[in-house]
Design an enzyme around this catalytic site. Structure first.
Site, PDB file in Angstrom:
ATOM      1  CE1 TYR A 106     -13.299 -19.908  34.841  1.00  0.00           C
ATOM      2  CE2 TYR A 106     -12.912 -20.698  32.987  1.00  0.00           C
ATOM      3  CZ  TYR A 106     -12.846 -20.867  33.865  1.00  0.00           C
ATOM      4  OH  TYR A 106     -10.919 -20.396  34.780  1.00  0.00           O
ATOM      5  N   GLY A 107     -15.632 -19.189  30.576  1.00  0.00           N
ATOM      6  CA  GLY A 107     -14.871 -19.028  29.321  1.00  0.00           C
ATOM      7  C   GLY A 107     -15.891 -19.955  27.933  1.00  0.00           C
ATOM      8  CE  LYS A 116     -13.046 -23.529  21.921  1.00  0.00           C
ATOM      9  NZ  LYS A 116     -11.956 -23.798  22.871  1.00  0.00           N
ATOM     10  CG  HIS A 133      -9.610 -26.075  18.966  1.00  0.00           C
ATOM     11  ND1 HIS A 133      -9.597 -27.322  19.590  1.00  0.00           N
ATOM     12  CD2 HIS A 133      -9.700 -25.137  19.795  1.00  0.00           C
ATOM     13  CE1 HIS A 133      -9.909 -26.672  20.925  1.00  0.00           C
ATOM     14  NE2 HIS A 133      -9.680 -25.549  20.941  1.00  0.00           N
ATOM     15  CB  CYS A 141      -3.388 -30.439  24.306  1.00  0.00           C
ATOM     16  SG  CYS A 141      -4.233 -31.626  25.243  1.00  0.00           S
ATOM     17  N   GLY A 142      -1.522 -27.048  23.792  1.00  0.00           N
ATOM     18  CA  GLY A 142      -0.670 -26.442  23.734  1.00  0.00           C
ATOM     19  C   GLY A 142      -0.586 -25.747  22.662  1.00  0.00           C
ATOM     20  CB  THR A 200      -1.826 -20.705  23.796  1.00  0.00           C
ATOM     21  OG1 THR A 200      -3.415 -20.466  24.130  1.00  0.00           O
ATOM     22  CG2 THR A 200      -1.789 -19.084  24.411  1.00  0.00           C
ATOM     23  CG  ASP A 212      -9.596 -21.404  21.186  1.00  0.00           C
ATOM     24  OD1 ASP A 212      -8.449 -22.572  21.647  1.00  0.00           O
ATOM     25  OD2 ASP A 212     -10.253 -21.656  21.367  1.00  0.00           O
ATOM     26  NE  ARG A 228      -8.786 -22.305  29.479  1.00  0.00           N
ATOM     27  CZ  ARG A 228      -8.371 -22.660  28.701  1.00  0.00           C
ATOM     28  NH1 ARG A 228      -7.611 -21.357  27.762  1.00  0.00           N
ATOM     29  NH2 ARG A 228      -8.780 -23.846  28.595  1.00  0.00           N
ATOM     30  CG  PHE A 234       7.709 -25.027  26.565  1.00  0.00           C
ATOM     31  CD1 PHE A 234       5.909 -25.057  26.620  1.00  0.00           C
ATOM     32  CD2 PHE A 234       7.921 -26.683  27.290  1.00  0.00           C
ATOM     33  CE1 PHE A 234       4.892 -24.761  27.266  1.00  0.00           C
ATOM     34  CE2 PHE A 234       6.804 -26.889  27.871  1.00  0.00           C
ATOM     35  CZ  PHE A 234       5.788 -26.605  28.308  1.00  0.00           C
ATOM     36  N   GLY A 235      10.080 -23.762  23.022  1.00  0.00           N
ATOM     37  CA  GLY A 235      10.466 -23.284  21.924  1.00  0.00           C
ATOM     38  C   GLY A 235      11.480 -23.716  21.298  1.00  0.00           C
ATOM     39  CD  GLU A 236      15.098 -26.012  23.035  1.00  0.00           C
ATOM     40  OE1 GLU A 236      15.244 -26.281  21.202  1.00  0.00           O
ATOM     41  OE2 GLU A 236      15.812 -25.573  23.222  1.00  0.00           O
TER      42      GLU A 236
HETATM   43  P1  GTP Z   1      -6.136 -24.438  25.321  1.00  0.00           P
HETATM   44  O1  GTP Z   1      -6.687 -23.101  25.304  1.00  0.00           O
HETATM   45  O2  GTP Z   1      -8.012 -25.183  26.052  1.00  0.00           O
HETATM   46  O3  GTP Z   1      -7.057 -24.474  23.326  1.00  0.00           O
HETATM   47  O4  GTP Z   1      -4.725 -25.042  24.892  1.00  0.00           O
HETATM   48  P2  GTP Z   1      -3.760 -24.884  24.028  1.00  0.00           P
HETATM   49  O5  GTP Z   1      -4.099 -25.606  23.119  1.00  0.00           O
HETATM   50  O6  GTP Z   1      -4.300 -23.682  24.105  1.00  0.00           O
HETATM   51  O7  GTP Z   1      -2.854 -25.203  25.318  1.00  0.00           O
HETATM   52  P3  GTP Z   1      -1.848 -24.005  26.171  1.00  0.00           P
HETATM   53  O8  GTP Z   1      -0.571 -23.937  24.971  1.00  0.00           O
HETATM   54  O9  GTP Z   1      -2.155 -23.640  27.020  1.00  0.00           O
HETATM   55  O10 GTP Z   1      -0.796 -25.179  26.832  1.00  0.00           O
HETATM   56  C1  GTP Z   1      -1.699 -26.028  27.821  1.00  0.00           C
HETATM   57  C2  GTP Z   1      -0.568 -26.274  28.401  1.00  0.00           C
HETATM   58  O11 GTP Z   1       0.247 -27.256  27.620  1.00  0.00           O
HETATM   59  C3  GTP Z   1       0.250 -25.809  29.439  1.00  0.00           C
HETATM   60  O12 GTP Z   1       0.386 -25.914  30.860  1.00  0.00           O
HETATM   61  C4  GTP Z   1       1.787 -25.959  28.865  1.00  0.00           C
HETATM   62  O13 GTP Z   1       2.526 -24.893  29.638  1.00  0.00           O
HETATM   63  C5  GTP Z   1       1.683 -27.422  28.259  1.00  0.00           C
HETATM   64  N1  GTP Z   1       2.113 -27.262  26.707  1.00  0.00           N
HETATM   65  C6  GTP Z   1       2.163 -26.610  26.048  1.00  0.00           C
HETATM   66  N2  GTP Z   1       3.245 -26.631  24.735  1.00  0.00           N
HETATM   67  C7  GTP Z   1       3.526 -27.841  25.837  1.00  0.00           C
HETATM   68  C8  GTP Z   1       4.527 -28.791  25.035  1.00  0.00           C
HETATM   69  O14 GTP Z   1       5.547 -29.014  24.268  1.00  0.00           O
HETATM   70  N3  GTP Z   1       5.265 -29.847  26.285  1.00  0.00           N
HETATM   71  C9  GTP Z   1       5.038 -29.822  26.810  1.00  0.00           C
HETATM   72  N4  GTP Z   1       5.283 -30.201  27.940  1.00  0.00           N
HETATM   73  N5  GTP Z   1       3.727 -29.036  28.035  1.00  0.00           N
HETATM   74  C10 GTP Z   1       3.389 -28.243  27.244  1.00  0.00           C
HETATM   75  C1  SPV Z   2     -10.391 -24.687  25.654  1.00  0.00           C
HETATM   76  O1  SPV Z   2     -11.737 -25.422  26.438  1.00  0.00           O
HETATM   77  O2  SPV Z   2     -10.463 -25.512  23.848  1.00  0.00           O
HETATM   78  C2  SPV Z   2     -11.049 -23.132  25.439  1.00  0.00           C
HETATM   79  C3  SPV Z   2     -10.934 -22.651  26.356  1.00  0.00           C
HETATM   80  O3  SPV Z   2     -10.090 -22.513  24.667  1.00  0.00           O
HETATM   81  S1  SPV Z   2     -13.184 -22.417  26.380  1.00  0.00           S
HETATM   82  O4  SPV Z   2     -12.746 -20.861  25.704  1.00  0.00           O
HETATM   83  O5  SPV Z   2     -13.699 -22.605  27.764  1.00  0.00           O
HETATM   84  O6  SPV Z   2     -13.453 -23.302  25.518  1.00  0.00           O
HETATM   85 MN    MN Z   3      -9.489 -24.185  22.386  1.00  0.00          MN
END
Ligand code: GTP
Ligand code: SPV
Ligand code: MN
Length: 581
Positions: free
Chosen positions: A198-199, A207, A227, A251-252, A254, A278, A367, A491-493
C-alpha cells in the site's frame, strides 16, 4: 545486458540471488509495457475494469483488508548511531535490520516476476532531481510508479550518466502484518520494504526516498526535502507568486494545490496553478531565493471528500487513465466514495454487497493514482529544470480549537518555531487512532529521516544575510464550533487567505501584532460573496490567551523531549512568545 552501470547490475543480480524470482523484467516505461501489465493485473484479479464509457482505462484495486495505510510503528530509520535517528523515529541497527530483512526476502519471489524500475524524482533534466531504482514483485506497484514518477529508459540513462541512485527493494510478501517492515538505511542510500503493497509503504520513490532518504541527504548538502504542496498564484496584474505548504497527511495539500478560486476572483483575473501536491525539494538559488521542484509526476490522492464542490480539478482528472484503490463502486461499476455525490454504491471497498446505512463504503484512506498531466490546473513550470521561486511557506494542521485561521511569523526563526511545534489531529492516512492531537513538526513527523533537533537546526541555518527567504505563515482550515461544524468554509474559499498572505509578501496590508504572530485585520480578508458571520471570522482570528499559555507549556515539554541537540534559538523564540502575552 540491461545496463552499463556495474553497481546497478551487481545489485540487481544479488537481489535476484536472494529472492529467487522466476523472471526479471527491466521496466522501460513503454506503452506496450503499460498495456501488458494492466492486462496481467486484470487476469490475476488485482485489477478490475471500471465502466469504460464513463472512466476509460481506469482500474479498481482492492487491497488486503489489513493493508490500507502507512504503518508508522513498523517503519524504521537504521543509522549506525541510534541518536542520529532521533526520538522522532523508530530505530534499528543496520546489522540487525539487514539480517531481519534478508531473512524475510530470502526466496520470497519464487514463482513471481521481479520488476526493476529505474525512476527519476523531478524533471529528468533538473540538477535538483535525484534518481532511484525500485525492485518489486508487485505489478500494481509498477503501474503506480509509472504514474507517480518519471520511470523507465530516460531515468536509467540519467543513472548511467551520473552513476548515483537510491536502492529500493520491495516485496509484498505474505501481507502479514507480523512480517511487515519498512526499513531505511540513509547512510547506504537504501530502502527495504516487506509485507505491504500500500501507498507510501510500497511506492518507494514517494515517502521512503523523496522524504526520508532525501531529507537526510538534504541536511548534508544544504537543501530541503519537505512534505509540501507547491502552487502558483497569478494576480489580476499578471504577477506570479509561488507558495509551498506543509500540512500533515490527509489535511488538505491536494485540495489547496488544485484550488479553484471563488467566482469573483476568477472574474477579476486571479489564477491558481498546480506544481505539486505532496512533496517539495527546494534549495537556495544564486539569487538567494528558495527554488522548488515537485519530485513527483503524479498524484496519489485521498478519495473521500473529493467532489465537484470541493475539488473540481481533481474530479476532472479522474475520468480517464486512473487507478482507484479501496473505493466503493456503483451499480454500473463507477468508482464512488463518501462525499462524492448522493448516489448509493452497491459494493464496498472490500468487494462486499453494500446497502445504505452500513457505514463507510469506501475506505477512509482510499486513494486515486493519476498522472499530474491529467490535472487541468497543472503548470508547465512543474517541468522546469530550475524549479520555481517560493514567496511564502505555510505550515498547517487540523485543530478544532485554538489555532487561528492564519498567522504570520515575525521572522524566519519564529517561523521555524511555528513549524516545529505544529500539532494536528491524526487521520486515516496512517494505521492507528484517528482524531488524536499530536505534534507533527513541518508535517514531517512520519517522514524525517534523522533527528528532529538536527532538522530544526538545518532549517535555522538558511537564515543567512544573502538569502532572500520566504515569509512563513500558519493556517488552520479546521476550526469547529460547539455543534462540531467547521467554522471556515475551506476549499476554494481558502483563496481569501492566500490572497492575504500574498499581500503580506508584497507589503500591501499590515498585521495586528500579537504574542503568537501577526494576525490579519478581519477587514483585510476579502469577504465579498463570503457566507460567514462577523463574529465567526473574529473568533477565527482571535488569540485565546489561556489556551495558548497551556499550548506553550506543552510545546516546551515537547522540545525538551529532543534533548541537548535542540537549537537554543527555538527556546529563545518560545521565551519571546511567552513574554508577549
Ligand atoms: P496526503 O495525500 O495524505 O498527504 O493528504 P493531503 O494533505 O493532500 O490532504 P487532501 O487534500 O487529500 O485532503 C484530505 C481531506 O481533507 C479530504 O477529505 C478533503 O476533502 C479534506 N479537506 C481538504 N481541504 C479542506 C478544507 O479546506 N476544509 C475542510 N473542512 N476539509 C478539507
Ligand atoms: C501521506 O500519508 O502523507 C500520503 C499517502 O501522501 S502515502 O503515499 O501512503 O504516504
Ligand atoms: Mn502526503
Amino acid at each position: 545486458m540491461e545496463t552499463t552501470n556495474q553497481a546497478l547490475l551487481d545489485w540487481v543480480n544479488s537481489v535476484a540471488e536472494l529472492t529467487q524470482p522466476d523472471h526479471i523484467q527491466w521496466c522501460t516505461g513503454s506503452v506496450e509495457e503499460n498495456e501488458t501489465l494492466n492486462q496481467l493485473l486484470l487476469d490475476n484479479g488485482s485489477f478490475e475494469k471500471l465502466k469504460e464509457e464513463t472512466h476509460p482505462n481506469c482500474f479498481l484495486h482492492l487491497s488486503d483488508a489489513q493493508d490500507v495505510a502507512r504503518v508508522e510503528h513498523l517503519t524504521f530509520i537504521c543509522t549506525e548511531k541510534q541518536e542520529d535517528a532521533g526520538p522522532n523515529n523508530h530505530w534499528m541497527s543496520p546489522q540487525e535490520a539487514h539480517a531481519k530483512m534478508n531473512g524475510l526476502f530470502a526466496g520470497c519471489m519464487r514463482g513471481r516476476t521481479m520488476y526493476v524500475i529505474p525512476y527519476c524524482m523531478g524533471p529528468i533534466d533538473s540538477p535538483i532531481s535525484r534518481c532511484g531504482v525500485e525492485i518489486t514483485d508487485s505489478a500494481y506497484v509498477v503501474q503506480n510508479m509509472r504514474l507517480m514518477t518519471r520511470m523507465g529508459t530516460p531515468a536509467l540513462q540519467r543513472i548511467e550518466r551520473e552513476g548515483q541512485f537510491v536502492k529500493g527493494l520491495h516485496s509484498t510478501g505474505e501481507l502479514d502484518p507480523d512480517r511487515r517492515f519498512i526499513m531505511h538505511f540513509p547512510e547506504e542510500l537504501a530502502i527495504m520494504s516487506y509485507g505491504s503493497g500500500y501507498g507510501g509503504n510500497a511506492l518507494l520513490g514517494k515517502k521512503c526516498h523523496a522524504l526520508r532518504i532525501a531529507s537526510y541527504q538534504a541536511q548534508k548538502e544544504g537543501w530541503l526535502a519537505e512534505h509540501m504542496l507547491i502552487l502558483g498564484v497569478e494576480n489580476p496584474q499578471g504577477q506570479k507568486h509561488y507558495v509551498a505548504a506543509a500540512f500533515p497527511s490527509a489535511c488538505g495539500k491536494t485540495n489547496l494545490a488544485m484550488l479553484i478560486p471563488p467566482e469573483g476572483y476568477v472574474q477579476d483575473g486571479w489564477k491558481i496553478t498546480t506544481i505539486g501536491d505532496d512533496i517539495c525539494w527546494m534549495r537556495p538559488g544564486e539569487d538567494g531565493r528558495l527554488w522548488a521542484i515537485n519530485p513527483e509526476a503524479g498524484f496519489f490522492g485521498v478519495a473521500p471528500g473529493t467532489s465537484e464542490a470541493t475539488n473540481p480539478n481533481a474530479l476532472a482528472m479522474l475520468y480517464k487513465d486512473a487507478i482507484f484503490t479501496n473505493v466503493a463502486t456503483t451499480e454500473d461499476n463507477q468508482p464512488w466514495w463518501e462525499g462524492l455525490d448522493d448516489r448509493v454504491p452497491v459494493r464496498d471497498w472490500q468487494g462486499n454487497a453494500y446497502t445504505e446505512g452500513q457505514g463507510a463504503a469506501a475506505h477512509p484512506n482510499s486513494r486515486f493514482t493519476v498522472s499530474a498531466k491529467r490535472c487541468p490546473s497543472y503548470s508547465e513550470e512543474a517541468e522546469s529544470a530550475s524549479g520555481v521561486p517560493i514567496s511564502a511557506i505555510i505550515f498547517g494542521g487540523r485543530r478544532e480549537n485554538l489555532v487561528p485561521l492564519v498567522c504570520e511569523a515575525r521572522d524566519w526563526q519564529h517561523g521555524v518555531l511555528m513549524g516545529a511545534t505544529v500539532a494536528s489531529e491524526t487521520t486515516a492516512a496512517a494505521a492507528g487512532a484517528v482524531g488524536v492531537v499530536r505534534r507533527d513538526p513541518m508535517a514531517m513527523k512520519p517522514f524525517c529521516g534523522y533527528h528532529f533537533a538536527d532538522y530544526w537546526s538545518h532549517w535555522l541555518s538558511f537564515d543567512k544575510a544573502d538569502n532572500k527567504l520566504p515569509k512563513i505563515f500558519t493556517v488552520n482550515w479546521f476550526r469547529k464550533d460547539q455543534d462540531g461544524r467547521f467554522m471556515w468554509p475551506g476549499f476554494g474559499e481558502n483563496m481569501r487567505v492566500l490572497e492575504w498572505i500574498l499581500k503580506r509578501c508584497d507589503s500591501q496590508v499590515g498585521t495586528t501584532d500579537t504574542a503568537i504572530g501577526g494576525l490579519p485585520d478581519p477587514a483585510d480578508i476579502n469577504q465579498q460573496d463570503l457566507d460567514i458571520q462577523a463574529e465567526v471570522l473574529n473568533e477565527l482570528l482571535a488569540v485565546n490567551v489561556k489556551g495558548w499559555e497551556q499550548e506553550l507549556t506543552e510545546v516546551r515539554e515537547y522540545l525538551d523531549g529532543f534533548g541537548e541537540r535542540v537549537p537554543e534559538a527555538l527556546y529563545n523564540e518560545l521565551d519571546k512568545v511567552k513574554a508577549g502575552f
